[in-house]
Design an enzyme around this catalytic site. Structure first.
Site, mmCIF file in Angstrom:
data_model
loop_
_atom_site.group_PDB
_atom_site.id
_atom_site.type_symbol
_atom_site.label_atom_id
_atom_site.label_comp_id
_atom_site.label_asym_id
_atom_site.label_seq_id
_atom_site.Cartn_x
_atom_site.Cartn_y
_atom_site.Cartn_z
ATOM 1 N N ARG A 1 7.368 -15.737 5.829
ATOM 2 C CA ARG A 1 7.436 -14.723 6.886
ATOM 3 C C ARG A 1 6.436 -15.033 7.987
ATOM 4 N NH1 ARG A 1 8.531 -9.153 3.413
ATOM 5 N NH2 ARG A 1 10.205 -10.087 2.173
ATOM 6 N N ARG B 1 -1.371 -9.787 3.213
ATOM 7 C CA ARG B 1 -0.187 -10.198 3.969
ATOM 8 C C ARG B 1 -0.245 -11.698 4.213
ATOM 9 N NH1 ARG B 1 1.071 -6.211 8.194
ATOM 10 N NH2 ARG B 1 2.305 -5.360 6.497
ATOM 11 N N GLU C 1 1.874 -1.979 -1.217
ATOM 12 C CA GLU C 1 3.302 -2.038 -1.523
ATOM 13 C C GLU C 1 3.591 -3.323 -2.296
ATOM 14 O OE1 GLU C 1 5.873 -1.999 1.929
ATOM 15 O OE2 GLU C 1 7.439 -3.007 0.768
ATOM 16 N N SER D 1 9.945 -3.038 -2.979
ATOM 17 C CA SER D 1 10.767 -2.187 -2.149
ATOM 18 C C SER D 1 12.162 -2.260 -2.747
ATOM 19 C CB SER D 1 10.741 -2.745 -0.722
ATOM 20 O OG SER D 1 11.259 -1.809 0.172
ATOM 21 N N ARG E 1 0.169 -9.077 -3.838
ATOM 22 C CA ARG E 1 -0.511 -7.785 -3.939
ATOM 23 C C ARG E 1 -0.672 -7.360 -5.400
ATOM 24 N NH1 ARG E 1 3.039 -5.268 0.865
ATOM 25 N NH2 ARG E 1 2.223 -6.594 2.550
#
Length: 422
Positions: free
Chosen positions: A264, A279, A351, A354, A391
């Site tokens: 990403r 991130r 997070e 998802s 994470r």
RNA sequence: GGAGAGAUGCCGGAGUGGUCGAACGGGCCUGACUUGAAAUCAGGUAGCCUGCGUUGAGUAGGCUCGGGGGUUCGAAUCCCUCUCUCUCCGCCA
């Protein structure tokens, strides 16, 4: 992408639902319907003229068969005007279709009725929280410090070799990655998911199918020479596996899982939120995907959510689950749960998964249907992270940190790592 | 990277300009025969879009023989282009 037929017949409900995503949908919807009306009228005229031309062609064939070349020539003369007109109509139709597509592509998936209103993450609804205590930061190093200190992750050299957001995992750090991946895959297999190792680069049709294009193209790394995108998640290749196919109902539900690195660009991210493992530009993830009958998709969404929660729990981490409000959901999703793990040193939720139901948003783009009786119907697609590693590692390093600085390995990972402490 | 061959319906496989959406075989579905099954016989067996009808009863038309474009009154059939597969050479983990 919303089905145009649905947009035509359920206009008001769709506008109402779309408003939850914090946009003003009415102008776009009206435009789409106007283009659709124009499109259908053009198509009808065009089809009638094509039918006439086909008829003339048949007559010419018949005349030639009967050696009546005079009649054939007369008929032939009648075709030119029709051909010209058809050509022009085709051009007009193409233009209108392109305009319609352009508008449809800009419409996000309407949220499900059960999705709460709201504009930002602040209005998400906590639907579950584990009973584990939320540990304090006292006496705990943040994961980026403890990881460097124990030689598990090397951020600096990663930055030298590739750039920020591309860490090296070293020694036991690397082994922890491998252990987590294998643990997640083993669990998924036990839950009935078929393991796949997907391609890590995909073409434009694939990126379009799951909704990364055209909306999120700035998020993906792109290889122009070969016109390929590096996948931002295994969802992309996995969900596209059956693109453009008609499945038998007996094949459903299809349950796939796969490990992949995820790439990403995260352009514009900065600050403390991106520190350490929070991130990254490249990270590892195991993804689960389901392809199901529409009437079952919401019960499947709950099952997937519970499955994901179970994984976090087995790693002995405190976590909670939030139901995203309309304004915080992704473009393509109809309903999303985020599962968040507690980061003691940062005193915040991270997070780690998802889980989303896309209903027909992806299957319409992918033309992925199943045979239902005499006709076919679009399937519903769902996916979830199970789980994203960085994470989880962050929460693990902070939660299971011992006073002497060692990291306790959760029981479920010990068989994979062959150690109790890192 | 170079040379050649190919891509047709659920599968195999015909079809080189005129009712071809597509022969033939297999599979599958329905029906007949049978106590049941097998065998046999008959029929059926793609998707998308649009109109009318229905609200998943149909019916008329259009489009689709790997994708896109072209030639022609008319293309699965001819031409161009792209993608993919196979064979040989080169290179390579």
């Amino acid at each position: 992408m919303i089905e145009i037929q649905r947009l035509r017949t359920q206009t008001d409900q769709i506008i109402k639902a779309l408003a939850k995503k914090d946009i003003d949908p009415a102008p776009l919807v009206e435009q789409a319907i106007a283009y659709d009306t124009e499109r259908r009228s053009l198509q009808t005229t065009l089809q009638n003229q094509r039918a006439s031309l086909n008829d003339l062609s048949r007559q010419i064939g018949q005349a030639l068969k009967e050696k009546d070349s005079l009649r054939a020539d007369t008929l032939r003369q009648q075709t030119q005007a029709l051909k010209d007109s058809i050509q022009q109509l085709e051009k007009q139709l193409q233009e209108v279709e392109a305009k319609l597509e352009e508008v449809l592509i800009r419409l996000p998936n309407p949220p499900h009725d059960s999705v709460p209103e709201g504009r930002s993450a602040a209005e998400n609804v906590v639907v579950f929280q584990s009973e584990r205590p939320l540990l304090s930061a006292e006496g705990r190093l943040p994961h980026w410090e403890i990881a460097e200190k124990r030689g598990l992750i090397d951020f600096a050299r990663g930055a030298k070799v590739s750039g920020s957001g591309f860490p090296f995992y070293v020694g036991d750090g690397a082994k922890l990655q491998r252990a987590l991946i294998q643990f997640f895959l083993d669990e998924a297999e036990k839950a009935g998911y078929l393991e796949m190792e997907p391609p890590f680069l995909v073409n434009t049709d694939t990126a379009f199918g799951t909704g990364q294009l055209p909306d999120k193209d700035a998020q993906m790394y792109y290889v122009p020479l070969d016109e390929l995108y590096l996948i931002p998640t295994a969802e992309v290749p996995l969900t596209n596996y059956y693109r453009d196919e008609i499945l038998e109902e007996a094949q459903l539900p299809i349950k796939l899982c796969g490990y992949s690195p995820c790439f990403r660009r995260e352009a514009g991210s900065y600050g403390k939120d991106v520190r350490g493992l929070n991130r990254l530009h490249q990270f590892d993830k195991v993804e689960i995907v389901q392809i199901v009958q529409p009437e079952r998709s919401y019960e499947v969404l709950e099952a997937m959510r519970e499955y994901v929660q179970g994984l976090v729990d087995k790693l002995e981490l405190a976590y909670r689950t939030v139901l995203l409000c309309g304004g915080d959901m992704s473009f393509a999703s109809a309903k999303t749960y985020d599962v968040e793990a507690w980061s003691p040193a940062q005193q915040r939720w991270l997070e780690v998964s998802s889980v989303s139901n896309f209903e027909t948003f992806q299957s319409y783009r992918m033309k992925l249907r199943y045979r239902k009786g005499k006709s076919t119907e679009l399937v519903h697609t769902l996916n979830g992270s199970a789980l994203a590693l960085p994470r989880i590692v962050a929460a693990l390093l902070e939660t299971h940190q011992m006073p002497d600085g060692r990291i306790r390995v959760p029981a479920v990972l010990q068989p994979y790592l062959q150690k109790a402490y890192l």
